[in-house]
Each structure stands twice: as C-alpha cells, then as structure tokens.
Design a protein around this motif. Sequence first.
Motif, PDB file in Angstrom:
ATOM      1  N   ASN A   1       2.762   2.330  -3.941  1.00 20.12           N
ATOM      2  CA  ASN A   1       1.645   1.745  -3.064  1.00 20.12           C
ATOM      3  C   ASN A   1       0.295   1.780  -3.605  1.00 20.12           C
ATOM      4  O   ASN A   1      -0.274   2.706  -3.601  1.00 20.12           O
TER       5      ASN A   1
ATOM      6  N   THR B   1      -2.649   1.420  -2.704  1.00 21.83           N
ATOM      7  CA  THR B   1      -3.832   1.625  -1.513  1.00 21.83           C
ATOM      8  C   THR B   1      -5.169   1.282  -2.089  1.00 21.83           C
ATOM      9  O   THR B   1      -5.439   1.867  -3.333  1.00 21.83           O
TER      10      THR B   1
ATOM     11  N   PRO C   1       3.358  -4.891  -1.119  1.00 26.97           N
ATOM     12  CA  PRO C   1       4.480  -5.029  -0.376  1.00 26.97           C
ATOM     13  C   PRO C   1       5.070  -6.324  -0.055  1.00 26.97           C
ATOM     14  O   PRO C   1       6.071  -6.700  -0.456  1.00 26.97           O
TER      15      PRO C   1
ATOM     16  N   GLY D   1       8.716   5.363   2.730  1.00 26.26           N
ATOM     17  CA  GLY D   1       7.450   5.773   2.170  1.00 26.26           C
ATOM     18  C   GLY D   1       7.535   6.976   1.448  1.00 26.26           C
ATOM     19  O   GLY D   1       6.341   7.203   0.962  1.00 26.26           O
TER      20      GLY D   1
ATOM     21  N   PHE E   1       7.998   3.638   5.833  1.00 27.60           N
ATOM     22  CA  PHE E   1       6.665   3.347   5.048  1.00 27.60           C
ATOM     23  C   PHE E   1       5.637   2.713   5.976  1.00 27.60           C
ATOM     24  O   PHE E   1       5.831   2.069   6.957  1.00 27.60           O
TER      25      PHE E   1
ATOM     26  N   GLU F   1       1.034   1.926   5.638  1.00 23.63           N
ATOM     27  CA  GLU F   1      -0.010   1.318   4.561  1.00 23.63           C
ATOM     28  C   GLU F   1      -0.633   2.581   3.935  1.00 23.63           C
ATOM     29  O   GLU F   1      -1.133   2.382   2.848  1.00 23.63           O
TER      30      GLU F   1
ATOM     31  N   SER G   1       1.279   5.269   2.789  1.00 21.60           N
ATOM     32  CA  SER G   1       2.306   5.913   2.204  1.00 21.60           C
ATOM     33  C   SER G   1       2.185   5.733   0.354  1.00 21.60           C
ATOM     34  O   SER G   1       1.546   4.745   0.080  1.00 21.60           O
TER      35      SER G   1
ATOM     36  N   MET H   1       6.721   3.315  -2.249  1.00 17.09           N
ATOM     37  CA  MET H   1       7.439   2.097  -1.631  1.00 17.09           C
ATOM     38  C   MET H   1       8.898   2.222  -2.167  1.00 17.09           C
ATOM     39  O   MET H   1       9.132   1.950  -3.290  1.00 17.09           O
TER      40      MET H   1
END
Length: 260
Positions: free
Chosen positions: A146, A148, A219, A238, A245, A247, A249, A252
């Motif tokens: 993910n 981030t 995502p 997640g 899952f 945001e 995590s 994915m």
Amino acid sequence: MNYTEWAKWYDLFYSVGDDETSEEAGFYLHEAKNANGPVLEIGVGTGRIAVPAAKAGVEVFGIDASPEMLTVAKAKAEASSPMPGSLTLTQADMRSVDLRRHDFALVTIPARTLLLATTYEDQLAALCSAARHIRPGGRLIFNVFNPTPDLIFDDSKEPVEIGKVDDPETGKQFRLSAINCFDTESQINDAIQTVEEIETDGLSVERARLEVRLRYLFPHQVFEMLEETSLVVEHVYGSFDRSAFDEQSDEMIFVASRTE
C-alpha cells in the motif's frame, strides 16, 4: 535486475523470519491446500511457496521469467522428491503466459511480483493473462504494498533495515537493508537492496547489491484493472492475518473470482 545474484540471495531475504514474511507464505500455502484443484503460481521464484504446497499434495504449476530462479526451485523440488503432489516449472513472462489451460482452481501472484511489471499496460496484461487460466468459480489472489504517503514521500534516502539473519549453511550472519527512491509521477520505485556480512569484530562487508525496479499501485487502480479482467473482487485484506484493508495498511491482498 541481476537474477543470477537475486536467485543466490532470495531465500536468505525471505528467511529473516519476521511475522509478515512467515504469514505471507502460510497464507498462500493455506489457499493452495484448500483450492480443490490445480494451482498456478505466477512468479514462483525459488519455490518458496510452491514446493511446500506440492509436498502437501497440491498439483502446482509455477512460472517465472528467470531461469536462475527456476534452477533453484527445481533443485528444491528434486531434494523433496517424491512428493504427494506435483510441481511443474516453466519459464514464461507473466504478461503473456499461456499454458493452454483454463482449469486452474487458483492462480496466485505472491511477493508483490505484479509490481515488477513497470507500466500500467504491462500490469494489466499480467492480470489478464492470469485471469485467462482460471476456471469458473476459481480465484485469483495477489498482494502488493500500500503506497501510503509516509512511504512514497519519504525522501531521506536512508537505508531501512529489513533484518539480520544467520545463514544456516555457513553460520555467518548477514544484515539485509534497502533504500527506496520513489518517483511519485511515474509511480516507480528504484530500490537498492544490500546484503552485508557481519564479521566477528562487528564490522560489516558488503556482499551483494541488488537493484529492483517496481511500479506501485493505488487501490483504485487495482480495482480498475480487475474490472477489465471481468473478475469479481471478493475480499481486500490489509495483512496476511485476513484483517480488513484500510488506508494505513501496509499490504493490499486482493481475492477475486471468476463467476461465469
């Protein structure tokens, strides 16, 4: 990527033994054992997951673009022979693989392998190739990280320690680390992974430097791609403990099925 060096050190990287890597292997092994049919693993690598699955009685087909990785996987399979299941290994490109079979109960793309395709078009092609092999009612499962903001906007260029591990064959200790370099326009991460041997005096000596280029996905992009494959998303986890899952995590994990 230098696959000759990568094949040499790959299992060491994944033997660090933290919760994430061990849970990942356990997650995919569980899915393979419960697939009730043949399994296709795309990006089989050194057989880290496929060989245990075959030892558990699963009929596994593994493809990988690297002959060096497949050589290691073949040696592992031969060392475990005879097995209750089977493992068939084939060198192929995940973007265009066609095994002339459409009866797989499960197709997996573990270890963030999809991200080694470094354009949107190539990633979509890989997912479409995977989908073509799935029988009605069968599933596709894959994981990607993910992206981030804390991760992709970190421009410190400081190495991140993956872990320390003792080589079971030599008893030597190695430190594994990585430096990420994210381009937020192209969504490319040019990562450098370093293997250092820690000597008895505590000093370290670099033994390998592995360059890895990945294209990360948000995502909504994964959902768009899966819609184009005509697969239906069942779950997005997640983490490999199957938690939902969100945001924040790190991972994915997509589970999609063919309904027609």
